[in-house]
Enzyme design. Sequence first.
Site, mmCIF file in Angstrom:
data_model
loop_
_atom_site.group_PDB
_atom_site.id
_atom_site.type_symbol
_atom_site.label_atom_id
_atom_site.label_comp_id
_atom_site.label_asym_id
_atom_site.label_seq_id
_atom_site.Cartn_x
_atom_site.Cartn_y
_atom_site.Cartn_z
ATOM 1 N N SER A 1 -3.612 -10.200 -1.143
ATOM 2 C CA SER A 1 -4.213 -9.269 -2.094
ATOM 3 C C SER A 1 -3.092 -8.530 -2.803
ATOM 4 O O SER A 1 -2.005 -8.341 -2.240
ATOM 5 C CB SER A 1 -5.107 -8.264 -1.369
ATOM 6 O OG SER A 1 -5.550 -7.248 -2.245
ATOM 7 N N TYR B 1 -6.773 -2.244 5.561
ATOM 8 C CA TYR B 1 -6.862 -3.429 4.707
ATOM 9 C C TYR B 1 -5.518 -3.706 4.045
ATOM 10 O O TYR B 1 -5.018 -4.840 4.065
ATOM 11 C CB TYR B 1 -7.940 -3.233 3.633
ATOM 12 C CG TYR B 1 -8.051 -4.402 2.693
ATOM 13 C CD1 TYR B 1 -8.725 -5.559 3.072
ATOM 14 C CD2 TYR B 1 -7.470 -4.366 1.423
ATOM 15 C CE1 TYR B 1 -8.819 -6.645 2.208
ATOM 16 C CE2 TYR B 1 -7.556 -5.431 0.560
ATOM 17 C CZ TYR B 1 -8.238 -6.576 0.959
ATOM 18 O OH TYR B 1 -8.307 -7.661 0.097
#
Length: 262
Positions: free
Chosen positions: A142, A154
Amino acid sequence: MTTEPFDPAGKVAVVTGASSGIGRATARRLADAGMTVVAVARRGERLERLAAEHPRIEAHVADVTDMASVDQLATAVRREHGACHVLVNNAGVGGGAFEGREDLDDALRTLDVNLLGTVRCLAAFTDLLAESAPARVINVGSVAGKVGIGPAAYAASKFGTVGLSEALSLSWRRRDVTVCQLNPGYIETEGFPQTQVKRGPLRPLVGKPEDVAEAIEEAIRSGATERTVPRFYRGFVVLRHMATPAYRAIAGRMARAGGSRD
């Protein structure tokens, strides 16, 4: 190590997190390119529906947080196909904000799925990938793994994925296994509806799972070891490292600087 372009037609791919979003779009894209795709997720009914839509897609239920389940997956792929030319590590969860002790379980779960799940799959498939070489590994990271905006666990899981991928892209070259960190920006999926982003001026920058699936196919064909999608997000990553004060001033005004992804 081969430098020839990689033709996916007739080869075998394993795609985790394939029951929805990026994984589902990737499974369909690679099957359309002529690959036999083993679509992996925990939600068996969704996988069966996906497999029914395309003759080259096979459903296999597995949980990337369970090493025995991942080993069974690798054993099944070896037994049924005798090869794994492409492994797409895409299974992931978003997680929530990390404010204190009450958020520990969620943070550990996020790290377990996103980072350790990838490590488990790599460990299980290493030998089969090498035997199937030239082979490709695509670890779906990401942009949050480059710039650290959003839920802390995350971001940490994706920073770990980026570091893991970069290290393996160097050490696995001798096996003729190319490892790519593929870093999506804001992509609207079931698990990541991008509600927060779509309310603001960045709405036009929100992409679709099909955009990432296209980038994954391109990385498989080219042997790229890093790819950002959409490509213009790369400018923000460069800003982060080349002009840190400017980056922090901009990032600090973003909604996700609060640590959530709502």
